[in-house]
Design a protein around this motif. Structure first.
Motif, PDB file in Angstrom:
ATOM      1  N   ALA A  64       0.830  -1.211   0.000  1.00  0.00           N
ATOM      2  CA  ALA A  64       0.000   0.000   0.000  1.00  0.00           C
ATOM      3  C   ALA A  64       0.863   1.259   0.000  1.00  0.00           C
ATOM      4  O   ALA A  64       0.584   2.219  -0.722  1.00  0.00           O
ATOM      5  CB  ALA A  64      -0.937  -0.008   1.204  1.00  0.00           C
ATOM      6  N   LEU A  65       1.911   1.248   0.809  1.00  0.00           N
ATOM      7  CA  LEU A  65       2.731   2.464   0.945  1.00  0.00           C
ATOM      8  C   LEU A  65       3.643   2.691  -0.256  1.00  0.00           C
ATOM      9  O   LEU A  65       4.270   3.747  -0.352  1.00  0.00           O
ATOM     10  CB  LEU A  65       3.542   2.403   2.247  1.00  0.00           C
ATOM     11  CG  LEU A  65       2.693   2.529   3.510  1.00  0.00           C
ATOM     12  CD1 LEU A  65       3.545   2.310   4.751  1.00  0.00           C
ATOM     13  CD2 LEU A  65       1.984   3.873   3.581  1.00  0.00           C
ATOM     14  N   GLN A  73       9.058   5.877   5.132  1.00  0.00           N
ATOM     15  CA  GLN A  73       9.721   6.744   4.150  1.00  0.00           C
ATOM     16  C   GLN A  73       9.141   6.528   2.756  1.00  0.00           C
ATOM     17  O   GLN A  73       8.936   7.488   2.000  1.00  0.00           O
ATOM     18  CB  GLN A  73      11.221   6.466   4.149  1.00  0.00           C
ATOM     19  CG  GLN A  73      12.017   7.380   3.254  1.00  0.00           C
ATOM     20  CD  GLN A  73      11.941   8.845   3.664  1.00  0.00           C
ATOM     21  OE1 GLN A  73      12.331   9.193   4.773  1.00  0.00           O
ATOM     22  NE2 GLN A  73      11.412   9.701   2.789  1.00  0.00           N
ATOM     23  N   ALA A  74       8.835   5.291   2.435  1.00  0.00           N
ATOM     24  CA  ALA A  74       8.182   5.012   1.151  1.00  0.00           C
ATOM     25  C   ALA A  74       6.822   5.708   1.103  1.00  0.00           C
ATOM     26  O   ALA A  74       6.436   6.278   0.071  1.00  0.00           O
ATOM     27  CB  ALA A  74       8.013   3.510   0.964  1.00  0.00           C
ATOM     28  N   GLY A  75       6.109   5.687   2.208  1.00  0.00           N
ATOM     29  CA  GLY A  75       4.806   6.355   2.262  1.00  0.00           C
ATOM     30  C   GLY A  75       4.926   7.857   2.059  1.00  0.00           C
ATOM     31  O   GLY A  75       4.099   8.467   1.365  1.00  0.00           O
ATOM     32  N   GLU A  98      -6.257  -8.435   3.944  1.00  0.00           N
ATOM     33  CA  GLU A  98      -7.105  -7.886   2.889  1.00  0.00           C
ATOM     34  C   GLU A  98      -6.838  -6.399   2.772  1.00  0.00           C
ATOM     35  O   GLU A  98      -6.450  -5.759   3.753  1.00  0.00           O
ATOM     36  CB  GLU A  98      -8.578  -8.047   3.255  1.00  0.00           C
ATOM     37  CG  GLU A  98      -9.068  -9.451   3.363  1.00  0.00           C
ATOM     38  CD  GLU A  98     -10.508  -9.461   3.860  1.00  0.00           C
ATOM     39  OE1 GLU A  98     -11.418  -9.512   3.039  1.00  0.00           O
ATOM     40  OE2 GLU A  98     -10.684  -9.367   5.095  1.00  0.00           O
ATOM     41  N   ARG A  99      -7.112  -5.866   1.600  1.00  0.00           N
ATOM     42  CA  ARG A  99      -6.980  -4.414   1.407  1.00  0.00           C
ATOM     43  C   ARG A  99      -8.316  -3.817   0.978  1.00  0.00           C
ATOM     44  O   ARG A  99      -9.153  -4.491   0.396  1.00  0.00           O
ATOM     45  CB  ARG A  99      -5.935  -4.117   0.332  1.00  0.00           C
ATOM     46  CG  ARG A  99      -4.522  -4.210   0.860  1.00  0.00           C
ATOM     47  CD  ARG A  99      -3.525  -3.792  -0.204  1.00  0.00           C
ATOM     48  NE  ARG A  99      -3.746  -2.415  -0.653  1.00  0.00           N
ATOM     49  CZ  ARG A  99      -3.029  -1.849  -1.615  1.00  0.00           C
ATOM     50  NH1 ARG A  99      -2.084  -2.510  -2.210  1.00  0.00           N
ATOM     51  NH2 ARG A  99      -3.279  -0.604  -1.967  1.00  0.00           N
ATOM     52  N   ASP A 100      -8.462  -2.522   1.257  1.00  0.00           N
ATOM     53  CA  ASP A 100      -9.629  -1.768   0.787  1.00  0.00           C
ATOM     54  C   ASP A 100     -10.934  -2.359   1.312  1.00  0.00           C
ATOM     55  O   ASP A 100     -11.916  -2.509   0.572  1.00  0.00           O
ATOM     56  CB  ASP A 100      -9.635  -1.693  -0.756  1.00  0.00           C
ATOM     57  CG  ASP A 100      -8.337  -1.105  -1.279  1.00  0.00           C
ATOM     58  OD1 ASP A 100      -7.852  -0.106  -0.697  1.00  0.00           O
ATOM     59  OD2 ASP A 100      -7.792  -1.641  -2.250  1.00  0.00           O
ATOM     60  N   VAL A 101     -10.921  -2.718   2.588  1.00  0.00           N
ATOM     61  CA  VAL A 101     -12.116  -3.256   3.248  1.00  0.00           C
ATOM     62  C   VAL A 101     -12.379  -2.436   4.511  1.00  0.00           C
ATOM     63  O   VAL A 101     -11.508  -1.695   4.982  1.00  0.00           O
ATOM     64  CB  VAL A 101     -11.931  -4.744   3.633  1.00  0.00           C
ATOM     65  CG1 VAL A 101     -11.768  -5.605   2.394  1.00  0.00           C
ATOM     66  CG2 VAL A 101     -10.745  -4.919   4.578  1.00  0.00           C
ATOM     67  N   GLY A 102     -13.596  -2.550   5.051  1.00  0.00           N
ATOM     68  CA  GLY A 102     -13.884  -1.940   6.342  1.00  0.00           C
ATOM     69  C   GLY A 102     -13.170  -2.701   7.444  1.00  0.00           C
ATOM     70  O   GLY A 102     -12.964  -3.915   7.345  1.00  0.00           O
ATOM     71  N   VAL A 103     -12.775  -1.978   8.478  1.00  0.00           N
ATOM     72  CA  VAL A 103     -12.147  -2.628   9.632  1.00  0.00           C
ATOM     73  C   VAL A 103     -12.847  -2.138  10.892  1.00  0.00           C
ATOM     74  O   VAL A 103     -13.438  -1.052  10.920  1.00  0.00           O
ATOM     75  CB  VAL A 103     -10.628  -2.346   9.725  1.00  0.00           C
ATOM     76  CG1 VAL A 103      -9.892  -3.042   8.602  1.00  0.00           C
ATOM     77  CG2 VAL A 103     -10.341  -0.858   9.738  1.00  0.00           C
TER      78      VAL A 103
END
Ligand SMILES: O=C([O-])CC(=O)C(=O)O
Ligand SMILES: [Mg+2]
Length: 124
Positions: free
Chosen positions: A11-12, A40-42, A86-91
């Motif tokens: 993600a970052l 730092q990547a972010g 998982e990515r792009d989900v509610g938490v």
């Protein structure tokens, strides 16, 4: 993501466009899901901040970066490298649901969540 952070890395390394990355690490405190290299990547990708329901490391360096980082704790151990989660989900943690598109306002005292237009599905 149960102690593994490749999805955080992934993600970052994508454009942040001023967004905040929310990472639900299940409140695990025995390894760090974020450190200075990923942070730092972010920064380079334009992320505004990272909220971690878990631990981070390299805290002194994190504090110097132009990235808002909030976590439960610090821990020196790196996390595992399996691409779990998982990515792009509610938490849901700390008694609050967070959805992609929500707005986060944070300072030294904590975070306030403002609903965005991503919203929960109708069945929740
Ligand atoms: O590599 C990791 O898993 C976390 C870390 O220390 C960093 O990002 O600097
Ligand atoms: Mg590091």
């Amino acid at each position: 993501m149960d102690g593994h952070n490749p999805l955080v890395r992934e993600a970052l390394h994508t454009p942040g466009r001023g967004r905040v990355l929310v990472v639900d690490g299940g409140a695990r405190l025995d390894c760090a899901l974020l450190g200075d290299q990923l942070a730092q990547a972010g920064v380079a990708q334009g992320w505004a901040g990272v909220v971690v329901n878990g631990a981070v490391r390299d805290a002194a360096r994190l504090a110097e970066l132009p990235l808002g980082v909030l976590a439960l704790a610090t821990h020196p151990r790196r996390s595992g490298k399996l691409a779990q989660g998982e990515r792009d989900v509610g938490v849901h943690f700390a008694g609050v649901w967070l959805w992609p598109g929500d707005w986060l306002c944070a300072d030294e005292d904590g975070v306030v969540v403002l609903p965005g237009d991503g919203g929960p599905p109708d069945h929740l």
